[in-house]
Design an enzyme around this catalytic site. Structure first.
Site, PDB file in Angstrom:
ATOM      1  N   HIS A   1      -2.076  16.242   8.282  1.00 15.70           N
ATOM      2  CA  HIS A   1      -2.964  15.081   8.189  1.00 15.70           C
ATOM      3  C   HIS A   1      -3.184  14.705   6.718  1.00 15.70           C
ATOM      4  O   HIS A   1      -3.090  13.536   6.342  1.00 15.70           O
ATOM      5  CB  HIS A   1      -4.307  15.381   8.866  1.00 15.70           C
ATOM      6  CG  HIS A   1      -5.328  14.307   8.646  1.00 15.70           C
ATOM      7  ND1 HIS A   1      -5.452  13.215   9.474  1.00 15.70           N
ATOM      8  CD2 HIS A   1      -6.248  14.136   7.663  1.00 15.70           C
ATOM      9  CE1 HIS A   1      -6.416  12.430   9.026  1.00 15.70           C
ATOM     10  NE2 HIS A   1      -6.912  12.957   7.924  1.00 15.70           N
TER      11      HIS A   1
ATOM     12  N   HIS B   1      -2.397  11.128   4.111  1.00 18.77           N
ATOM     13  CA  HIS B   1      -3.171  10.516   3.021  1.00 18.77           C
ATOM     14  C   HIS B   1      -2.402  10.332   1.713  1.00 18.77           C
ATOM     15  O   HIS B   1      -2.523   9.294   1.062  1.00 18.77           O
ATOM     16  CB  HIS B   1      -4.390  11.394   2.686  1.00 18.77           C
ATOM     17  CG  HIS B   1      -5.534  11.265   3.647  1.00 18.77           C
ATOM     18  ND1 HIS B   1      -6.335  10.152   3.708  1.00 18.77           N
ATOM     19  CD2 HIS B   1      -6.028  12.125   4.582  1.00 18.77           C
ATOM     20  CE1 HIS B   1      -7.276  10.325   4.632  1.00 18.77           C
ATOM     21  NE2 HIS B   1      -7.104  11.515   5.187  1.00 18.77           N
TER      22      HIS B   1
ATOM     23  N   GLU C   1      -9.004   6.167   6.461  1.00 19.46           N
ATOM     24  CA  GLU C   1      -8.636   6.886   7.689  1.00 19.46           C
ATOM     25  C   GLU C   1      -7.916   6.001   8.715  1.00 19.46           C
ATOM     26  O   GLU C   1      -6.979   6.446   9.364  1.00 19.46           O
ATOM     27  CB  GLU C   1      -9.871   7.511   8.346  1.00 19.46           C
ATOM     28  CG  GLU C   1     -10.468   8.689   7.582  1.00 19.46           C
ATOM     29  CD  GLU C   1      -9.547   9.905   7.486  1.00 19.46           C
ATOM     30  OE1 GLU C   1      -8.572  10.012   8.254  1.00 19.46           O
ATOM     31  OE2 GLU C   1      -9.818  10.750   6.603  1.00 19.46           O
TER      32      GLU C   1
HETATM   33 FE   FE2 Z   1      -8.420  12.158   6.704  1.00 26.93          FE
END
Ligand code: FE2
Length: 246
Positions: A120, A125, A166
């Site tokens: 993740h 990101h 996000e």
């Molecule tokens: Fe995140």
């Protein structure tokens, strides 16, 4: 910068200690996500992905990634030992250090991890941190939040993070593309967006700040920007609005 709040959470990534099975989980996750991402991710994400030279078959070495990012935007992917409290998290963002978990999910929960993991954090990101405007926006977000004490204000501005970093979407070439980590790293969320399972509204700061986040099921309403300048400017507007109350 003195990192008072985050110091207890900083760790080392002992890269040589990863087991072959853990590299294999990374490889499988990349194999599953790449086809959809190549079609649906915005061009800035895909460019960042090649800048940081993410491997298809081995877990990322955070030192190498930071060495590629730093000359470009000043950001690093800094290893931490799990979920950080707000104060520590914002302090690190303000210092252009992205708190990056080094743990990888297990092979029997490939599609879902309740806590952020290295997939993740890095696959989702870090590629965007190679983009100068996004990088400046994220640093500014951290610097402003680090000064906030009122939890209602923090919750409200947290929605800006949620609907950009996000779950952010962007319109490019007449199509909706994804750049938020929650959509990039999750097949279910990304498919939901692409298949029309989710309303896509134009990004307006007030609407974003008034939309509570959804944490326990698929997103119902997300916001599409026209360019990254828009969120950079929105952060400055948000800072001015908070100014009177700080
Ligand atoms: Fe995140």
């Amino acid at each position: 910068m003195h990192l008072a709040a985050s110091a207890p959470y900083l760790i080392e990534q002992r890269y040589e200690e990863y087991a072959p099975e853990q590299h294999a989980i990374w490889a499988e996750l990349v194999r599953r996500r790449r086809p959809q991402i190549e079609a649906a991710a915005c061009r800035e994400y895909l460019e960042g992905y090649s800048v940081i030279e993410l491997g298809d078959d081995r877990l990322p070495n955070l030192q190498n990634i930071s060495a590629r990012l730093k000359p470009r935007t000043g950001w690093s992917a800094t290893p931490v030992n799990g979920f950080l409290p707000g104060e520590a998290f914002f302090e690190m963002l303000a210092a252009r250090m992205f708190p990056t978990t080094i743990y990888i999910r297990s092979g029997d929960s490939l599609d879902y991890t309740p806590e952020p993991d290295i997939f993740h954090d890095v696959f989702g990101h870090v590629p965007m941190h190679a983009h100068k405007v996004f990088a400046d926006f994220l640093q500014h977000y951290g610097a402003v939040c680090a000064e906030l004490k009122d939890h209602r204000q923090l919750e409200r501005i947290g929605r800006l993070f949620w609907y950009t970093v996000e779950f952010g979407l962007i319109r490019q070439g007449g199509e909706v593309k994804v750049y938020g980590s929650g959509v990039i790293s999750s097949q279910g969320e990304c498919t939901n967006v692409l298949n029309g399972g989710c309303e896509i509204a134009d990004f307006r700061l007030e609407d974003v700040l008034n939309t509570p986040v959804i944490v326990d099921h698929l997103q119902k309403r997300l916001f599409a920007i026209e360019s990254f300048d828009q969120i950079y400017e929105a952060m400055h507007t948000a800072e001015k609005q908070l100014g009177g109350a700080r």
